[in-house]
Design a protein around this motif. Structure first.
Motif, PDB file in Angstrom:
ATOM      1  N   LEU A 238       0.836  -1.209   0.000  1.00 24.20           N
ATOM      2  CA  LEU A 238       0.000   0.000   0.000  1.00 24.20           C
ATOM      3  C   LEU A 238       0.867   1.252   0.000  1.00 24.20           C
ATOM      4  O   LEU A 238       0.642   2.183  -0.795  1.00 24.20           O
ATOM      5  CB  LEU A 238      -0.917  -0.017   1.226  1.00 24.20           C
ATOM      6  CG  LEU A 238      -1.713   1.253   1.530  1.00 24.20           C
ATOM      7  CD1 LEU A 238      -2.640   1.613   0.380  1.00 24.20           C
ATOM      8  CD2 LEU A 238      -2.491   1.093   2.821  1.00 24.20           C
ATOM      9  N   ILE A 239       1.868   1.274   0.868  1.00 26.93           N
ATOM     10  CA  ILE A 239       2.749   2.436   0.953  1.00 26.93           C
ATOM     11  C   ILE A 239       3.581   2.581  -0.327  1.00 26.93           C
ATOM     12  O   ILE A 239       3.792   3.700  -0.822  1.00 26.93           O
ATOM     13  CB  ILE A 239       3.652   2.324   2.192  1.00 26.93           C
ATOM     14  CG1 ILE A 239       2.838   2.602   3.453  1.00 26.93           C
ATOM     15  CG2 ILE A 239       4.844   3.276   2.100  1.00 26.93           C
ATOM     16  CD1 ILE A 239       2.226   3.990   3.520  1.00 26.93           C
ATOM     17  N   GLU A 240       4.062   1.485  -0.869  1.00 24.56           N
ATOM     18  CA  GLU A 240       4.832   1.549  -2.118  1.00 24.56           C
ATOM     19  C   GLU A 240       3.997   2.151  -3.235  1.00 24.56           C
ATOM     20  O   GLU A 240       4.486   2.965  -4.035  1.00 24.56           O
ATOM     21  CB  GLU A 240       5.309   0.153  -2.504  1.00 24.56           C
ATOM     22  CG  GLU A 240       6.415  -0.393  -1.600  1.00 24.56           C
ATOM     23  CD  GLU A 240       6.724  -1.854  -1.872  1.00 24.56           C
ATOM     24  OE1 GLU A 240       5.970  -2.488  -2.645  1.00 24.56           O
ATOM     25  OE2 GLU A 240       7.718  -2.356  -1.310  1.00 24.56           O
ATOM     26  N   ARG A 241       2.726   1.772  -3.312  1.00 19.76           N
ATOM     27  CA  ARG A 241       1.842   2.324  -4.343  1.00 19.76           C
ATOM     28  C   ARG A 241       1.591   3.811  -4.114  1.00 19.76           C
ATOM     29  O   ARG A 241       1.539   4.598  -5.070  1.00 19.76           O
ATOM     30  CB  ARG A 241       0.525   1.547  -4.357  1.00 19.76           C
ATOM     31  CG  ARG A 241       0.664   0.141  -4.922  1.00 19.76           C
ATOM     32  CD  ARG A 241      -0.568  -0.709  -4.664  1.00 19.76           C
ATOM     33  NE  ARG A 241      -0.449  -2.002  -5.337  1.00 19.76           N
ATOM     34  CZ  ARG A 241      -1.155  -3.095  -5.017  1.00 19.76           C
ATOM     35  NH1 ARG A 241      -2.038  -3.034  -4.028  1.00 19.76           N
ATOM     36  NH2 ARG A 241      -0.985  -4.221  -5.668  1.00 19.76           N
ATOM     37  N   ALA A 242       1.424   4.199  -2.857  1.00 17.81           N
ATOM     38  CA  ALA A 242       1.199   5.612  -2.553  1.00 17.81           C
ATOM     39  C   ALA A 242       2.424   6.453  -2.906  1.00 17.81           C
ATOM     40  O   ALA A 242       2.301   7.544  -3.482  1.00 17.81           O
ATOM     41  CB  ALA A 242       0.852   5.772  -1.072  1.00 17.81           C
ATOM     42  N   LEU A 243       3.605   5.952  -2.588  1.00 16.12           N
ATOM     43  CA  LEU A 243       4.832   6.672  -2.913  1.00 16.12           C
ATOM     44  C   LEU A 243       5.041   6.775  -4.423  1.00 16.12           C
ATOM     45  O   LEU A 243       5.453   7.815  -4.937  1.00 16.12           O
ATOM     46  CB  LEU A 243       6.028   5.983  -2.266  1.00 16.12           C
ATOM     47  CG  LEU A 243       6.149   6.116  -0.745  1.00 16.12           C
ATOM     48  CD1 LEU A 243       7.270   5.233  -0.231  1.00 16.12           C
ATOM     49  CD2 LEU A 243       6.396   7.569  -0.343  1.00 16.12           C
ATOM     50  N   ARG A 244       4.743   5.683  -5.124  1.00 17.52           N
ATOM     51  CA  ARG A 244       4.887   5.699  -6.579  1.00 17.52           C
ATOM     52  C   ARG A 244       3.973   6.759  -7.193  1.00 17.52           C
ATOM     53  O   ARG A 244       4.353   7.474  -8.126  1.00 17.52           O
ATOM     54  CB  ARG A 244       4.569   4.314  -7.146  1.00 17.52           C
ATOM     55  CG  ARG A 244       4.826   4.190  -8.663  1.00 17.52           C
ATOM     56  CD  ARG A 244       4.466   2.785  -9.159  1.00 17.52           C
ATOM     57  NE  ARG A 244       5.229   1.779  -8.432  1.00 17.52           N
ATOM     58  CZ  ARG A 244       4.662   0.796  -7.713  1.00 17.52           C
ATOM     59  NH1 ARG A 244       3.345   0.706  -7.626  1.00 17.52           N
ATOM     60  NH2 ARG A 244       5.428  -0.078  -7.098  1.00 17.52           N
ATOM     61  N   ASP A 245       2.766   6.860  -6.656  1.00 14.15           N
ATOM     62  CA  ASP A 245       1.824   7.845  -7.173  1.00 14.15           C
ATOM     63  C   ASP A 245       2.274   9.264  -6.839  1.00 14.15           C
ATOM     64  O   ASP A 245       2.147  10.174  -7.661  1.00 14.15           O
ATOM     65  CB  ASP A 245       0.440   7.573  -6.577  1.00 14.15           C
ATOM     66  CG  ASP A 245      -0.643   8.412  -7.214  1.00 14.15           C
ATOM     67  OD1 ASP A 245      -1.003   8.139  -8.372  1.00 14.15           O
ATOM     68  OD2 ASP A 245      -1.127   9.354  -6.557  1.00 14.15           O
ATOM     69  N   ALA A 246       2.803   9.446  -5.640  1.00 13.93           N
ATOM     70  CA  ALA A 246       3.222  10.777  -5.216  1.00 13.93           C
ATOM     71  C   ALA A 246       4.484  11.252  -5.935  1.00 13.93           C
ATOM     72  O   ALA A 246       4.621  12.434  -6.256  1.00 13.93           O
ATOM     73  CB  ALA A 246       3.450  10.786  -3.701  1.00 13.93           C
ATOM     74  N   LEU A 247       5.401  10.306  -6.205  1.00 13.06           N
ATOM     75  CA  LEU A 247       6.696  10.666  -6.795  1.00 13.06           C
ATOM     76  C   LEU A 247       6.736  10.535  -8.312  1.00 13.06           C
ATOM     77  O   LEU A 247       7.621  11.097  -8.965  1.00 13.06           O
ATOM     78  CB  LEU A 247       7.800   9.777  -6.197  1.00 13.06           C
ATOM     79  CG  LEU A 247       8.047   9.899  -4.696  1.00 13.06           C
ATOM     80  CD1 LEU A 247       8.981   8.793  -4.228  1.00 13.06           C
ATOM     81  CD2 LEU A 247       8.621  11.272  -4.369  1.00 13.06           C
ATOM     82  N   GLY A 248       5.807   9.756  -8.861  1.00 11.18           N
ATOM     83  CA  GLY A 248       5.830   9.483 -10.291  1.00 11.18           C
ATOM     84  C   GLY A 248       6.856   8.436 -10.663  1.00 11.18           C
ATOM     85  O   GLY A 248       7.169   8.249 -11.846  1.00 11.18           O
ATOM     86  N   ARG A 249       7.367   7.727  -9.678  1.00 13.67           N
ATOM     87  CA  ARG A 249       8.357   6.662  -9.891  1.00 13.67           C
ATOM     88  C   ARG A 249       8.424   5.811  -8.633  1.00 13.67           C
ATOM     89  O   ARG A 249       7.879   6.180  -7.586  1.00 13.67           O
ATOM     90  CB  ARG A 249       9.741   7.252 -10.168  1.00 13.67           C
ATOM     91  CG  ARG A 249      10.226   8.210  -9.094  1.00 13.67           C
ATOM     92  CD  ARG A 249      11.618   8.751  -9.337  1.00 13.67           C
ATOM     93  NE  ARG A 249      11.968   9.800  -8.397  1.00 13.67           N
ATOM     94  CZ  ARG A 249      12.348   9.602  -7.132  1.00 13.67           C
ATOM     95  NH1 ARG A 249      12.444   8.347  -6.660  1.00 13.67           N
ATOM     96  NH2 ARG A 249      12.658  10.613  -6.340  1.00 13.67           N
ATOM     97  N   ASP A 250       9.098   4.670  -8.724  1.00 14.08           N
ATOM     98  CA  ASP A 250       9.267   3.825  -7.548  1.00 14.08           C
ATOM     99  C   ASP A 250      10.182   4.515  -6.533  1.00 14.08           C
ATOM    100  O   ASP A 250      11.201   5.107  -6.903  1.00 14.08           O
ATOM    101  CB  ASP A 250       9.877   2.474  -7.930  1.00 14.08           C
ATOM    102  CG  ASP A 250       8.888   1.595  -8.684  1.00 14.08           C
ATOM    103  OD1 ASP A 250       7.673   1.839  -8.561  1.00 14.08           O
ATOM    104  OD2 ASP A 250       9.337   0.669  -9.383  1.00 14.08           O
ATOM    105  N   ALA A 251       9.816   4.445  -5.278  1.00 18.71           N
ATOM    106  CA  ALA A 251      10.637   5.031  -4.222  1.00 18.71           C
ATOM    107  C   ALA A 251      11.766   4.083  -3.848  1.00 18.71           C
ATOM    108  O   ALA A 251      11.648   2.862  -4.007  1.00 18.71           O
ATOM    109  CB  ALA A 251       9.778   5.314  -2.995  1.00 18.71           C
ATOM    110  N   ASP A 252      12.839   4.625  -3.342  1.00 19.60           N
ATOM    111  CA  ASP A 252      13.947   3.779  -2.905  1.00 19.60           C
ATOM    112  C   ASP A 252      13.553   3.053  -1.618  1.00 19.60           C
ATOM    113  O   ASP A 252      12.651   3.496  -0.887  1.00 19.60           O
ATOM    114  CB  ASP A 252      15.208   4.618  -2.685  1.00 19.60           C
ATOM    115  CG  ASP A 252      15.039   5.639  -1.565  1.00 19.60           C
ATOM    116  OD1 ASP A 252      15.161   5.264  -0.388  1.00 19.60           O
ATOM    117  OD2 ASP A 252      14.768   6.815  -1.884  1.00 19.60           O
TER     118      ASP A 252
END
Length: 221
Positions: free
Chosen positions: A58-72
């Motif tokens: 869930l958090i990975e998807r939220a970060l991807r949406d917020a950043l426009g890319r996969d988060a580290d």
């Protein structure tokens, strides 16, 4: 009783999207975690499509949406930690029980069926939610996403539940709202029953090929 219950001795239920609508509280915790890290909130409507594979996903998807890319990985870890803190503070503020759930659980338990809860939500959050809705006494076993080495859509939680009670998978039913529930149920040898009102990443759960679909769990009984 619903015809899919013929011969069934154990019923496994998913939690989020099947028994309760927890998205309002999950979204609040996700947005708070993002804000802690200086990122904009994503909102409840987006979070609704990201639920179902555990809190880290869930958090990975939220970060991807917020950043426009996969988060580290480190940022994912930090955001997940903040999410867990915020969600633990208010896991039941706006979460609601779906219509028909209480009646179905009470009737099935009264009929002598073993009820188990199999969710990908972290185990620590199961008891507070069940106790809030006074449902804890209905379940003989509760498994969270971190209870075993693998979680849904892997069949392990379901096969573990069947083996725990020495019941053949042929006499077990999986009830859920997503393709992951249906996949886990089929792989475990369970019958599968879907509800269409939950979270399935914007796809109709009927497309996952369940053995049956009910609009409300009230239809089970």
């Amino acid at each position: 009783m619903h015809s899919l219950l013929d011969g069934i001795r154990l019923v496994a239920f998913d939690l989020d999207g099947t028994l309760v609508d927890s998205v309002p509280d999950l979204a609040a915790a996700v947005d708070a975690a993002l804000c802690d890290l200086g990122m904009p909130a994503r909102g409840e409507s987006r979070v609704r499509d990201w639920v179902g594979n555990g809190s880290m996903v869930l958090i990975e998807r939220a970060l991807r949406d917020a950043l426009g890319r996969d988060a580290d990985p480190e940022r994912c870890r930090q955001a997940h930690e903040r999410f867990l803190v915020h969600y633990a503070q208010r896991p039941c503020n706006a979460t609601r029980l779906y219509p028909g759930v209480r009646e179905a659980l009470e009737t099935l338990r009264g009929a002598g069926m073993i009820l188990v809860l199999v969710t990908n939500k972290p185990e620590a959050f199961i008891a507070p939610i069940l106790e809030h809705f006074e449902l804890a006494g209905h379940f003989s076993l509760c498994l969270g996403g971190n209870s075993l080495v693998r979680r849904k859509p892997d069949p392990l939680p379901l096969t573990h539940a069947a083996e725990h009670f020495s019941i053949s998978p042929a006499n077990c039913l999986m009830v859920g709202d997503s393709r992951h529930d249906m996949a886990a149920g089929r792989a475990a040898g369970f019958r599968t029953l879907a509800v269409p009102y939950g979270y399935n990443h914007g796809e109709p759960v009927a497309a996952s090929g369940p053995d049956g679909v009910v609009e409300s769990l009230r239809e089970l009984v």
